[in-house]
Design an enzyme around this catalytic site. Structure first.
Site, PDB file in Angstrom:
ATOM      1  N   THR A 552       0.978  -1.095   0.073  1.00 32.15           N
ATOM      2  CA  THR A 552       0.172   0.126   0.019  1.00 32.15           C
ATOM      3  C   THR A 552       0.825   1.339   0.075  1.00 32.15           C
ATOM      4  O   THR A 552       1.742   1.374   0.787  1.00 32.15           O
ATOM      5  CB  THR A 552      -1.066  -0.099   1.091  1.00 32.15           C
ATOM      6  OG1 THR A 552      -1.815  -1.054   1.152  1.00 32.15           O
ATOM      7  CG2 THR A 552      -1.688   1.474   1.363  1.00 32.15           C
ATOM      8  N   PHE A 554       1.059   4.905   0.795  1.00 26.60           N
ATOM      9  CA  PHE A 554       0.774   6.212   1.597  1.00 26.60           C
ATOM     10  C   PHE A 554       1.284   7.204   1.265  1.00 26.60           C
ATOM     11  O   PHE A 554       2.532   7.328   0.854  1.00 26.60           O
ATOM     12  CB  PHE A 554       1.057   5.770   3.195  1.00 26.60           C
ATOM     13  CG  PHE A 554       0.114   4.576   3.984  1.00 26.60           C
ATOM     14  CD1 PHE A 554      -0.898   4.760   4.579  1.00 26.60           C
ATOM     15  CD2 PHE A 554       0.798   3.332   3.704  1.00 26.60           C
ATOM     16  CE1 PHE A 554      -1.556   3.798   4.994  1.00 26.60           C
ATOM     17  CE2 PHE A 554       0.195   2.234   4.225  1.00 26.60           C
ATOM     18  CZ  PHE A 554      -0.997   2.599   4.800  1.00 26.60           C
TER      19      PHE A 554
END
Ligand code: PEP
Ligand code: MN
Length: 667
Positions: A552, A554
């Site tokens: 992921t 960020f």
């Protein structure tokens, strides 16, 4: 077993303890270590530990099954994080936890010029500490023995010029005292690992120590040497595996890779690996270094020399600066796979490493619309959405450190609000997952909050677990909660359990928190292991994401200050772990008119200016059927003005243009 005696214990009480233990079959040895007096009890005796603990004069009993206590994970479960070189003006370099710390430098300090040159080179490639021997324990008395105190002074100057704490070997108790003011960390060399008088003296100076494993030492002997240091006063011991002696002669030593997970299980101390002395052959150093990181090492200490052929010691195993640069890039790519981040620290704005004045000049130039972190005090918290143990919290700790103050918000928009109203200095927001795609909700928020900008990015490997109550099992589960992305990323696993009802939650960690509150055995959550730990729940199944290559991305957000169009870049407030130097990546969102070639015209501008496109995604605009927004990530070319003019042209060709921010790209 170790019995720590109370301070000021009477001789009567001490004798009673002695008799009590002897009667139960123990051999005793009284010792004083640091400020504690202890009985080391060995033998096959049997004792009721609670009863022993209640005897007058017993401070505590460490029933370790190991002969070392202070170094043992049995007495301290959490990882020790050692800080080196901290002062009023410097936060120091951390070793341990979720970071990879790389120390580099020559085998020996040979001259002021040589150490200055090497320091600047390794710093430029990303080393955060400088190594180098001033006193060299050489096998031959005729070999170069080091420059002694003068070498250490050169090294200190080089470390200061480049903003790197230094580590150097100490070979005698007398020298330890003399060197104490000059070095940030002592190295105990492999040959001296069991020089107990040296260990006691160095430990008593309470400075961080890098303890090399002896070439023929067992893991237990190595940990006992660490125990000497800890028992003598210092709390900051870092273990260093540097190869052991085996029957193999092709390499200088044999790197004991398996020692890394073994020691990390036995001890809470950080473990570094020295691939240079382990293999002794330049071409084999980088593969061994990468293997060490893959096996869980907290970092490396690597020998690098500007001209290895001219090195006065260990030339054949010293990397050329370009090889070290390549190794650092490979480590950066590997780090997220093992759930870690390569540690970076800020460079000073003077001296050898800062010799890139051209870069500095450019960084101060305006890049159109670029953002900067606002001038809010750093003690303000960093905002993230969700509960303790959320993936976003892990990302936050990577970027800002484990101790960074945090502000939890119940929704993603809460992060933007906190950043905007000044209750948080920055925020951490997920924008994209490698399996499930963009988090549209957050892209929408950027459009709704034009005064918030992206100032950095971070990639986190996502390992999902099925988490439940202590009493729950896969069979007792009927309901699973998670963020919809959690479900999407674990589709294959969930398909095997068609009877489970999926209940969406705001974040994966809020799903875990709801189970902790309700205590249900029927409900499980999909989230990270840290969330299970934070809420005292059990991991029912580990690694349930469909594809292990699950990351992921960020972004770090902050409030824009000054004139949004003209503001110059001030990098100072961006955490150094997100990379230093001028921004080389930018994120844009725009729409184009509904006519042939309109998107092509935009891409043509980028292509003609040599601007690389790392992301291009289209998404329908809500309420406007068949109209699309484009999410675009681009590189910022080095050449001055090119990017600004491309942005100006793009603006004229697009309908709705948003500049989300300019920042340093992660690999
Ligand atoms: C060194 O690091 O320079 C060194 C001499 O290492 P070791 O003690 O591991 O041989
Ligand atoms: Mn060496």
């Amino acid at each position: 077993m170790i019995v720590v005696l109370s301070k000021g214990i009477s001789s009567h009480d001490k004798e009673m303890i002695r008799i009590y233990l002897r009667d139960r079959g123990f051999k005793l040895r009284e010792q004083s270590f640091g400020e504690d007096a202890i009985f080391g009890a060995t033998g096959k005796g049997v004792v009721d530990l609670r009863e022993l603990g209640l005897l007058p004069g017993v401070e505590r009993v460490a029933a370790t099954s190991k002969p070392y206590e202070l170094a043992s994970r049995e007495t301290r479960a959490e990882d020790t994080i050692v800080t080196v070189g901290a002062s009023a003006s410097q936060p120091g370099v951390k070793i341990g936890g979720s970071r990879i710390t790389v120390i580099a430098g020559p085998c020996a300090v040979e001259s002021k010029e040589q150490i200055m040159e090497t320091a600047a080179q390794v710093r430029e490639s990303g080393a955060v500490m400088l190594r180098g021997g001033a006193y060299k324990p050489r096998t031959s008395p005729y070999a170069f023995q080091g420059l002694g105190m003068q070498g250490l002074e050169f090294m200190k100057a080089a470390g200061e010029a480049c903003g790197m704490p230094i580590v150097t070997e100490v070979v005698s108790p007398e020298l330890a005292v003399q060197m104490n003011d000059l070095t940030d960390m002592f190295q105990i060399g492999a040959r001296n690992m069991q020089n107990f008088e040296l260990l006691k003296k160095v430990g008593s100076l309470k400075k961080p120590v890098l303890l090399k494993r002896g070439p023929s030492a067992t893991i237990e002997e190595w940990l006992m040497a660490a125990e000497y240091l800890l028992a003598s006063g210092t709390r900051d011991v870092v273990l260093c595996e540097r190869g052991i002696r085996t029957f193999e002669t092709y390499t200088r030593n044999t790197l004991d890779i398996s020692a890394i997970p073994v020691v990390k299980g036995l001890s809470h101390l950080p473990v570094l690996v020295d691939p240079s002395h382990a293999v002794g052959i330049r071409a084999k150093v980088s593969p061994a270094a990468l293997a060490a990181i893959a096996a869980g090492a907290d970092g490396l200490t690597v020998e690098v020399h500007p001209r290895p052929d001219e090195a006065l010691s260990d030339g054949p195993q010293s990397l050329y600066p370009e090889q070290f640069e390549k190794l650092m890039r490979d480590i950066e790519a590997l780090a997220p796979v093992v759930g870690k981040e390569l540690l970076r620290t800020p460079k000073p704005h003077h001296g050898a490493a800062a010799g890139h004045s051209a870069d500095k000049g450019r960084a101060e130039n305006a890049i159109a619309f670029s953002a900067q972190l606002s001038e809010v005090p750093t003690e303000l918290p960093i905002a993230y959405c969700g509960e303790s143990g959320a993936y976003a919290e892990q990302a936050l700790m990577r970027a800002f450190g484990e101790e960074a103050p945090r502000l939890q918000t119940p929704s993603f928009s809460g992060i933007f609000d906190a950043v905007l109203d000044g209750s948080a200095s920055a925020g951490v927001v997920p924008v994209e997952n490698s399996l499930a795609g963009s988090v549209h909700e957050n892209y929408d928020l950027f459009l709704r909050y034009p005064d918030v900008a992206i100032v950095g990015e971070l990639k986190l490997r996502i390992v999902h677990c099925l988490i439940g109550d202590e009493k729950a099992s896969l069979d007792s589960i009927t309901i699973v909660r998670s963020h919809p992305q959690g479900f999407a990323q674990c589709k294959e696993f969930l398909n095997k359990h068609p009877g489970w009802v999926l209940e969406p939650a705001t974040t994966t960690a809020t799903a875990v928190a709801s189970i902790a509150r309700e205590g249900a055995v029927k409900v499980a959550a999909i989230a990270g292991e840290a969330a299970a730990r934070a809420h005292g729940l059990k991991v029912l199944r580990d690694g349930i994401e469909t594809n292990p290559l699950n990351y992921t991305r960020f972004v770090i957000i902050a409030r824009r200050v000054g004139d949004r169009k003209e503001s110059s870049l001030r990098q100072g407030k961006v955490p150094p772990s997100l990379g230093s130097g001028k921004p080389n990546k930018a994120s844009l969102v725009f729409s184009v008119s509904d006519e042939p070639g309109s998107l092509f015209a935009c891409l043509k501008i980028l292509s003609e200016k040599g601007i690389n496109l790392s992301k291009l995604e289209s998404r329908p605009i809500q309420g406007q059927p068949w109209e699309y927004l484009f999410y675009v990530d681009v590189s910022i070319p080095d050449a001055e003005g090119v990017f600004d003019s491309a942005i100006a042209e793009l603006k004229s060709k697009t309908r709705d243009f948003h500049f989300l921010g300019a920042y340093r790209a992660m690999l």
